[in-house]
Design a protein around this motif. Structure first.
Motif, short mmCIF file in Angstrom:
data_model
loop_
_atom_site.label_atom_id
_atom_site.label_comp_id
_atom_site.label_asym_id
_atom_site.label_seq_id
_atom_site.Cartn_x
_atom_site.Cartn_y
_atom_site.Cartn_z
N ILE A 1 0.84 -1.20 0.00
CA ILE A 1 0.00 0.00 0.00
C ILE A 1 0.87 1.25 0.00
CG2 ILE A 1 -1.57 1.38 1.44
CD1 ILE A 1 -2.95 -1.21 2.23
N ASP A 2 1.89 1.25 0.85
CA ASP A 2 2.76 2.42 0.96
C ASP A 2 3.50 2.69 -0.35
OD1 ASP A 2 3.93 4.49 2.65
OD2 ASP A 2 5.81 3.39 2.40
N ALA A 3 3.98 1.61 -0.99
CA ALA A 3 4.70 1.78 -2.26
C ALA A 3 3.79 2.30 -3.36
CB ALA A 3 5.32 0.43 -2.68
N LEU A 4 2.55 1.79 -3.39
CA LEU A 4 1.60 2.22 -4.42
C LEU A 4 1.09 3.63 -4.16
CD1 LEU A 4 -0.07 1.46 -6.91
CD2 LEU A 4 -1.77 0.45 -5.39
N ALA A 5 0.80 3.94 -2.88
CA ALA A 5 0.22 5.25 -2.54
C ALA A 5 1.21 6.39 -2.79
CB ALA A 5 -0.22 5.25 -1.08
N LYS A 6 2.49 6.14 -2.62
CA LYS A 6 3.49 7.19 -2.82
C LYS A 6 3.55 7.69 -4.25
CE LYS A 6 6.55 6.17 1.07
NZ LYS A 6 7.84 5.61 1.50
N GLU A 7 3.03 6.88 -5.18
CA GLU A 7 3.01 7.29 -6.59
C GLU A 7 1.81 8.18 -6.90
OE1 GLU A 7 2.99 3.73 -8.85
OE2 GLU A 7 4.91 3.00 -8.07
N ILE A 8 0.89 8.34 -5.92
CA ILE A 8 -0.34 9.10 -6.14
C ILE A 8 -0.22 10.45 -5.44
CG2 ILE A 8 -2.84 9.11 -5.83
CD1 ILE A 8 -2.69 6.04 -5.71
N GLU A 9 -0.42 11.52 -6.17
CA GLU A 9 -0.24 12.87 -5.66
C GLU A 9 -1.19 13.16 -4.49
OE1 GLU A 9 -0.34 17.51 -7.32
OE2 GLU A 9 -1.08 15.86 -8.56
N GLU A 10 -2.44 12.68 -4.60
CA GLU A 10 -3.45 12.96 -3.57
C GLU A 10 -3.05 12.40 -2.19
OE1 GLU A 10 -5.67 12.66 -7.50
OE2 GLU A 10 -3.97 11.70 -6.49
N TYR A 11 -2.22 11.37 -2.20
CA TYR A 11 -1.80 10.72 -0.95
C TYR A 11 -1.05 11.70 -0.04
CZ TYR A 11 0.47 7.16 2.01
OH TYR A 11 0.92 6.40 3.06
N GLN A 12 -0.12 12.47 -0.62
CA GLN A 12 0.64 13.45 0.16
C GLN A 12 -0.23 14.63 0.56
OE1 GLN A 12 3.54 12.58 1.13
NE2 GLN A 12 3.72 10.79 -0.20
N ILE A 13 -1.16 15.02 -0.33
CA ILE A 13 -2.05 16.15 -0.03
C ILE A 13 -2.93 15.84 1.17
CG2 ILE A 13 -3.97 17.54 -0.91
CD1 ILE A 13 -2.77 17.25 -3.70
N ILE A 14 -3.52 14.65 1.20
CA ILE A 14 -4.39 14.26 2.31
C ILE A 14 -3.62 14.20 3.62
CG2 ILE A 14 -5.82 12.40 3.24
CD1 ILE A 14 -7.23 13.89 1.10
N GLN A 15 -2.37 13.72 3.57
CA GLN A 15 -1.57 13.59 4.79
C GLN A 15 -1.14 14.94 5.36
OE1 GLN A 15 1.29 10.23 5.51
NE2 GLN A 15 1.08 9.96 3.31
N SER A 16 -1.28 16.01 4.57
CA SER A 16 -0.93 17.34 5.09
C SER A 16 -1.95 17.82 6.13
CB SER A 16 -0.84 18.35 3.94
OG SER A 16 -2.13 18.58 3.37
N ILE A 17 -3.11 17.16 6.19
CA ILE A 17 -4.12 17.50 7.20
C ILE A 17 -3.71 16.86 8.52
CG2 ILE A 17 -6.55 17.35 7.86
CD1 ILE A 17 -7.25 17.11 4.92
N PRO A 18 -3.48 17.63 9.59
CA PRO A 18 -3.08 17.05 10.88
C PRO A 18 -4.11 16.04 11.38
CG PRO A 18 -2.79 19.43 10.90
CD PRO A 18 -3.53 19.11 9.64
N GLY A 19 -3.62 14.88 11.83
CA GLY A 19 -4.49 13.82 12.32
C GLY A 19 -4.70 12.70 11.32
N ILE A 20 -4.28 12.91 10.08
CA ILE A 20 -4.42 11.88 9.05
C ILE A 20 -3.05 11.29 8.75
CG2 ILE A 20 -5.07 11.41 6.66
CD1 ILE A 20 -7.22 13.45 6.84
N GLY A 21 -2.90 10.01 9.08
CA GLY A 21 -1.65 9.31 8.81
C GLY A 21 -1.71 8.52 7.53
N GLU A 22 -0.72 7.65 7.34
CA GLU A 22 -0.58 6.92 6.08
C GLU A 22 -1.77 5.99 5.83
OE1 GLU A 22 3.13 4.92 6.43
OE2 GLU A 22 4.34 6.73 6.14
#
Length: 412
Positions: A264-285
């Motif tokens: 999941i981590d390897a696949l999600a890192k290729e998706i731009e939205e993954y990093q955007i969502i994690q910028s919200i405090p309280g939302i982890g990987e």
């Protein structure tokens, strides 16, 4: 001409009904199998309808039916036909409008064609392969985690009947070194039959990252637990057999979950939205991966309220005549996995960021969300109502961030 084909999908087969235009059914309905031969027959019928409609290719309307409709969708995509996947609630409402109480596959396919002309149905927006792969992995992770949790409860119950004192030996009963030690020494009798030096050697070999002093300490604790154990001898061999089996199953589940998390981590890192969502405090990987995989492409929603409805956290308002309901629950008609992930994100966001409070000052992980939560509580809203309001607020933020492709700014 505005041709359409209605498909009532069931397990392994579909009922087919065609219309050349509104109020103009074409031929009698028939069924096709979801195999190569059946789909080739369906392709020939599509071409026949297209020819009868003066070259206008028909749209295909079908319900979302779990995974049974997926072979048909893949076939339609390969053949470049437009298809519309509708929510079963919409089609059920349309069928219920008839006074006649008739339920057959042929009638259902007929109603789907009629629904096409009554409603403004949009063509299905194909989701990206990356997000679909991520959704499959996150859902499988959730399923295995649930089964693993149930297995742990069984193991805990069985340990109470065989070796209850073992629970205090290691910091976590379900750590890898703890489970492997329990696998080697499932009873107090097995512990007391060997020397303490052998216990130390075994524990040290199972956790090489720790010091020998740590292994000696755990070996002493294990021996003391065995001496305190009320079950010095076990009458039921079946308990020991089941204990060893469940321990092995929990270890296997932990390995599977670790492998899925890596994937999941390897696949999600290729998706731009993954990093955007994690910028919200309280939302982890983990929560971020679930949220983006369940939402899919944000372009599927042209308004944040539609995203709120997709998550099923919109209120179910009821009003008739002079009566207006005073208690309005959320609809819960959307993605339950998305809803659960959002609840977790809110609870993590409004929680204090420190392990221990040194002052009365509130330092939440997500300051803006905590301020909104406190405001709702001060208005007299119950805890659950305030949390749902925070989920709604969080979804509006997610919608704005994904649309603009910008990170979250937590300004107090």
């Amino acid at each position: 001409m505005n041709p359409v084909i209605g498909l009532d999908v069931s397990k392994g087969e579909s009922q087919v009904q065609a219309f050349l235009d509104k109020g103009k059914p074409y031929r009698k309905s028939f069924s096709i199998k979801h195999n190569r031969e059946g789909l080739e027959t369906f392709l020939a019928f599509l071409q026949e309808v297209e020819q009868a409609a003066q070259g206008q290719p028909p749209s295909v309307v079908l319900e979302s039916t779990g995974h049974y409709h997926l072979p048909v969708i893949q076939f339609l995509e390969d053949q470049k036909y437009v298809y519309i996947v509708i929510n079963p609630l919409i089609s059920h409402r349309a069928k219920s409008s008839s006074l006649r109480k008739v339920k057959t596959d042929a009638v259902d396919a007929y109603h789907l064609c009629e629904l096409y002309y009554k409603e403004e149905l949009e063509p299905y927006k194909k989701r990206g392969i990356q997000l679909l792969n991520l959704r499959n992995l996150t859902r499988q992770q959730e399923t295995i985690a649930e089964v693993s949790a149930n297995t742990k409860l069984q193991l805990h119950s069985l340990l109470d009947q065989v070796f209850p004192e073992y629970r205090g030996v290691f910091g976590s009963l379900y750590s890898k070194v703890s489970l492997l030690t329990l696998q080697a020494f499932p009873t107090s009798e097995a512990v007391l039959q060997v020397d303490e030096s052998e216990l130390v050697e075994k524990i040290a070999s199972l956790c090489k990252s720790r010091s020998e002093r740590w292994a000696i300490e755990k070996a002493q604790k294990l021996r003391e637990a065995a001496l305190r154990n009320p079950f010095q001898t076990n009458l039921y061999e079946s308990h020991i057999f089941n204990l060893e089996m469940l321990t092995n199953i929990v270890l296997q589940y932990q390995e599977h979950l670790s492998n899925i998390a890596t994937e999941i981590d390897a696949l999600a890192k290729e998706i731009e939205e993954y990093q955007i969502i994690q910028s919200i405090p309280g939302i982890g990987e983990k929560i971020a991966a679930t949220i983006i995989s369940e939402i899919g492409e944000i372009d599927r929603f042209n308004h944040p309220k539609k995203l709120v409805a997709f998550a099923g956290v919109d209120p179910s308002v009821y009003s008739s005549g002079k009566f207006t309901a005073s208690v309005n629950r959320i609809t819960k008609r959307g993605s339950s996995r998305l809803r659960h992930a959002l609840f977790m994100a809110v609870q993590c966001g409004i929680r204090d960021s420190r392990k221990q409070k040194t002052t009365d000052e509130i330092i939440a992980r997500n300051k803006r969300l905590r301020e909104f939560y406190d405001k709702k509580r001060e208005e007299g809203k119950p805890f659950r109502v305030a949390v749902i309001a925070c989920v709604n607020k969080l979804l509006h933020w997610i919608y704005a961030l994904l649309k603009s492709k910008t990170p979250f700014q937590d300004i107090a």
